[in-house]
Enzyme design. Structure first.
Site, PDB file in Angstrom:
ATOM      1  N   GLU A 185     -25.068  33.979 -13.604  1.00 33.63           N
ATOM      2  CA  GLU A 185     -23.701  34.455 -13.817  1.00 33.63           C
ATOM      3  C   GLU A 185     -23.687  35.896 -14.337  1.00 33.63           C
ATOM      4  O   GLU A 185     -24.231  36.187 -15.395  1.00 33.63           O
ATOM      5  CB  GLU A 185     -22.967  33.519 -14.779  1.00 33.63           C
ATOM      6  CG  GLU A 185     -22.628  32.196 -14.115  1.00 33.63           C
ATOM      7  CD  GLU A 185     -22.039  31.160 -15.065  1.00 33.63           C
ATOM      8  OE1 GLU A 185     -21.515  30.161 -14.568  1.00 33.63           O
ATOM      9  OE2 GLU A 185     -22.120  31.353 -16.289  1.00 33.63           O
ATOM     10  N   LYS A 204     -29.159  24.251  -7.279  1.00 37.70           N
ATOM     11  CA  LYS A 204     -27.909  24.892  -7.664  1.00 37.70           C
ATOM     12  C   LYS A 204     -27.990  25.253  -9.130  1.00 37.70           C
ATOM     13  O   LYS A 204     -28.746  24.641  -9.907  1.00 37.70           O
ATOM     14  CB  LYS A 204     -26.710  23.991  -7.399  1.00 37.70           C
ATOM     15  CG  LYS A 204     -26.620  22.711  -8.187  1.00 37.70           C
ATOM     16  CD  LYS A 204     -26.017  22.759  -9.565  1.00 37.70           C
ATOM     17  CE  LYS A 204     -24.722  23.521  -9.613  1.00 37.70           C
ATOM     18  NZ  LYS A 204     -24.240  23.551 -11.065  1.00 37.70           N
ATOM     19  N   THR A 209     -21.563  24.821  -7.513  1.00 45.07           N
ATOM     20  CA  THR A 209     -20.387  24.889  -8.410  1.00 45.07           C
ATOM     21  C   THR A 209     -20.000  26.367  -8.531  1.00 45.07           C
ATOM     22  O   THR A 209     -19.284  26.877  -7.676  1.00 45.07           O
ATOM     23  CB  THR A 209     -20.655  24.261  -9.793  1.00 45.07           C
ATOM     24  OG1 THR A 209     -21.808  24.875 -10.385  1.00 45.07           O
ATOM     25  CG2 THR A 209     -20.878  22.769  -9.681  1.00 45.07           C
ATOM     26  N   THR A 231     -26.255  23.544 -15.994  1.00 45.72           N
ATOM     27  CA  THR A 231     -26.810  22.486 -15.141  1.00 45.72           C
ATOM     28  C   THR A 231     -27.607  23.064 -13.986  1.00 45.72           C
ATOM     29  O   THR A 231     -27.108  23.894 -13.244  1.00 45.72           O
ATOM     30  CB  THR A 231     -25.731  21.525 -14.646  1.00 45.72           C
ATOM     31  OG1 THR A 231     -25.250  20.832 -15.774  1.00 45.72           O
ATOM     32  CG2 THR A 231     -26.267  20.532 -13.640  1.00 45.72           C
ATOM     33  N   SER A 280      -9.982  27.936 -17.529  1.00 46.08           N
ATOM     34  CA  SER A 280      -8.586  28.282 -17.257  1.00 46.08           C
ATOM     35  C   SER A 280      -8.399  28.736 -15.825  1.00 46.08           C
ATOM     36  O   SER A 280      -9.297  28.701 -15.022  1.00 46.08           O
ATOM     37  CB  SER A 280      -8.107  29.349 -18.230  1.00 46.08           C
ATOM     38  OG  SER A 280      -8.982  30.447 -18.235  1.00 46.08           O
ATOM     39  N   ASN A 309     -17.499  33.321 -18.421  1.00 46.53           N
ATOM     40  CA  ASN A 309     -17.581  32.223 -19.371  1.00 46.53           C
ATOM     41  C   ASN A 309     -16.518  32.243 -20.451  1.00 46.53           C
ATOM     42  O   ASN A 309     -16.359  31.272 -21.186  1.00 46.53           O
ATOM     43  CB  ASN A 309     -18.990  32.161 -19.969  1.00 46.53           C
ATOM     44  CG  ASN A 309     -19.964  31.677 -18.925  1.00 46.53           C
ATOM     45  OD1 ASN A 309     -19.863  30.544 -18.479  1.00 46.53           O
ATOM     46  ND2 ASN A 309     -20.858  32.557 -18.477  1.00 46.53           N
TER      47      ASN A 309
END
Lengths: 473, 473
Positions: B337, B222, B196, B247, B473, B468
């Site tokens: 991230e 992942k 993702t 996740t 958007s 995040n």
């Protein structure tokens, strides 16, 4: 009465361009002084206390860094406190606990320094904290009998450095014979001496009535980062609430007369619903402390309020203390490092207060949710994922009963985003409108019980990363 | 053997100036492909499986979004899984649990989609997950007896949206009669279909021996955000470790033969020491799932490994599985991230593994510590405050016994910052040197017991907030 806490002037947006794209970020101006602490009428402050704040030289600037609060009442002054449950308790925490234990809930003064936390400072740290207690005790008139220590101590600032104790005790001795004050300006000095990374002093005062008799209550606190307190009474059992959790220091001063045991019980109740229900970054400090003093100076003829003999009066006092503590606690979230949003997280319909409180705490600390709130994205999936992650609830969640709503501050209608466990077709424009107001509520209705809890939190911004990425440099 | 995980090319610094000052931030380039997953020799992959990844149309781009893994072994294939403990379990979690329960730990296939989590999707979500199980089951040769469902399902992506199930089942049906593959390129397609917000596919494979007989193990996972798994077996008791916790999806495939019960027991042990010991942001997902398949194709004549009959062989397998799961789990932190640091948090000298694990978990999620690490500030006070905040340990911390060290990756000497509860006079230049390497260890020695635990985490950066703050958007 003090005016209610209202939204500061509009947040403004700043943007900057980096080589990896545009960072659009939200920034708040310093809220206008009038919104946060006054100026307040001298009449709102409790009788029988003198206070001040001075610069003793801990901070490198000329900022105030030492506050002293003394009861001048002829009556015994009750004292209660709530201390961090952190295993690495700072020296002032350990010393204040011992003073309260030895005096069975009586103390007539409080000394507070900012700029140095006196935490992780070993034996020297304890000696220094005791020296502060002793020096401050010498300001009391009349002096305590048997030279029993009867003042409490709090410290905040950098961890792992020892106090410049000579400067501190000299400054305290310098107050001898000088009249401290009891008006707004004196309290404001004290509140300023509490500050570290705070952007404004946090001082509130109000009056309240119990059966037509008027009392005053005033308080100060500090905190902006390392804020997720979990505090308990002096001889603390493990937390009944959540296990996570900056330096928060607070003191609440009243001229009501309350017995030591009832004062501690009322404080424990208030703390769980105020200071133990706020989060800036989910980090618990080694120094968190809230102290309450009650000297009975308002109604010298009245007996001490005691829950055993007059529950009704006790309950009025306890609820007033709780409401006041919430007001003080919210000031800390308001000043949260980098915060651009003030968010109330309400969990309703839980089986127990503890269940509701645990869920509200977890939602309030979710980094994913807090960054979404900064981005003004009503990402309810993150609310749900955080709520659902709590293990060991008294009664397990039932996903098909859960509602989630975003509630605007202006009284216009709430926006349901999840109803009975099913996602609503959300009006994203309306959602963004609510979030961009800067102050709003996230309401989670569990539908499995009658209990509820509230938490107050803020968003997670670039500014938070900047402040904490180079705190020591 | 697969090559070890090494540090990617040097992190580079980017800076940008905003009207509120200069934001200096650290950014990582995409690590070179070779460091992270190959290319790997086809010989490293387990026998008796065929796999692929296709684009079925869930993602708006042409990126792969559907993976299928099938056992072609003549022997019964054992299956075990570990699922999120989140109360809001996604439909694929509930369905996979039921498949495993009904089949008593046997399953011959796995289907995985990315782009949509099929979470908080009510009755329709369950129907869709079952449809994926059924379609994939029709690819099995020979077909399952009594048309018992015998494939597992996993989904990841946005919460609260239903799957485009027609596209998915059409794509699965389209695989009928087409030979899936078993070489590196086929596995790589499957790994890509897991992604993702991941910046690279996560695929590892290696061989191992039990008493001179060789077996292969391969795996994919992942995850980049919403990462703090806390998973348990299908019929899960409350977590024995911490209560917090994106996740994460993972599958581990081996050609060893292992009995269903022993496979589940080995996975539970491995999960606590791997996937339940990583954190990117402290947020637990509704979909976290790790599946293991063991088909016995490597040594068709051997009995199933079983802890009751041959503990020694079981223990070798369990430890191999644990080590492999750690390698896969670390890839997720590596791709966290916005991460610019890969940090191992080791807690030693605890009374129990659970105590050590709780403390390591809390330190790994401290926003204050993670922002300090981003700023390359060895702020040990924040390590200590976080460690000390954990309540309810089997044996309470003794502050005067605690050491904290920063350990560099390059094998040069460790930097003690706290020894016996007393702060060291830290060489800040050396500290910054260690932190700027990008990969290092924070070691906390409690000195009160013999048990230890490790956690893998990353720092908290501007980039995390950016990603995040506008995910949807």
């Amino acid at each position: 009465m003090a005016r209610p806490l209202t939204l500061p002037t509009a947040w403004k947006r700043l943007s900057s361009t980096s080589s990896s794209g545009t960072l659009v970020y939200h920034s708040k101006p310093l809220p206008p002084k009038a919104h946060l602490h006054g100026p307040l009428s001298d009449k709102l402050f409790p009788k029988g206390y003198v206070v001040t704040g001075v610069h003793c030289g801990i901070k490198k600037t000329t900022a105030l860094d030492l506050a002293v609060i003394l009861s001048t009442s002829d009556r015994p002054t009750s004292a209660a406190a709530s201390f961090t449950r952190n295993a690495f308790k700072a020296a002032p925490v350990l010393v204040s606990q011992e003073v309260l234990d030895r005096n069975e809930g009586r103390a007539r003064g409080l000394v507070v320094n900012s700029g140095c936390a006196n935490a992780v400072t070993g034996k020297k740290g304890l000696e220094d904290a005791w020296a502060m207690v002793k020096s401050t005790g010498e300001l009391l008139t009349p002096p305590p009998p048997n030279s029993q220590p009867s003042t409490l101590v709090m410290s905040t600032g950098v961890i792992g450095q020892t106090l410049p104790i000579g400067k501190i005790t000299s400054a305290i001795e310098g107050l001898k014979g000088k009249p401290l004050g009891s008006g707004f300006e004196d309290w404001e000095k004290a509140a300023k001496a509490f500050m570290t990374t705070d952007t404004f002093p946090k001082l509130r005062a109000r009056t309240f009535k119990i059966r037509d008799k008027e009392y005053a209550i005033a308080g100060m606190d500090k905190g902006a980062g390392m804020i997720h307190p979990d505090m308990g009474p002096p001889t603390s059992s493990p937390s009944s609430t959540s296990g996570l959790h900056a330096t928060l220091l607070g003191c609440i001063i009243t001229d009501a007369a309350v017995s030591p045991t009832s004062l501690q019980t009322a404080l424990d109740y208030a703390i769980d619903r105020s200071f133990n229900s706020i989060s800036v970054d989910g980090d618990m400090s080694t120094n968190d402390t809230v102290v309450v003093l009650a000297n009975g100076a308002a109604q010298p003829e009245e007996n001490e309020i005691d829950k055993e003999t007059d529950w009704e009066a006790y309950e009025i006092f306890r609820d007033e203390l709780t409401s006041f503590a919430q007001e003080l606690a919210q000031l800390v979230v308001w000043d949260g490092e980098g915060a651009t949003k003030f968010v109330t997280v309400t969990v309703e319909g839980a089986a127990t207060f503890e269940d509701a409180h645990k869920i509200a705490s977890r939602v309030s600390t979710s980094a994913l949710l807090k960054t979404a709130l900064y981005g003004e994205d009503a990402n309810w999936g993150r609310v749900l994922a955080a709520a659902g992650s709590i293990q060991g609830l008294t009664k397990p969640l039932e996903p098909t009963l859960v509602n989630v709503l975003f509630v605007p501050e202006d009284g216009s209608s709430a926006l349901p985003v999840l109803v009975g466990g099913e996602p609503e077709n959300v009006d994203e424009v309306r959602a963004k409108e609510i979030l961009s107001e800067g102050k709003f509520e996230i309401k989670i209705q569990l539908g499995i019980g009658e209990e509820s809890a509230k938490y107050w939190t803020c968003d997670f911004s670039y500014e938070y990363v900047r402040i904490n990425g180079d705190y020591r440099s």
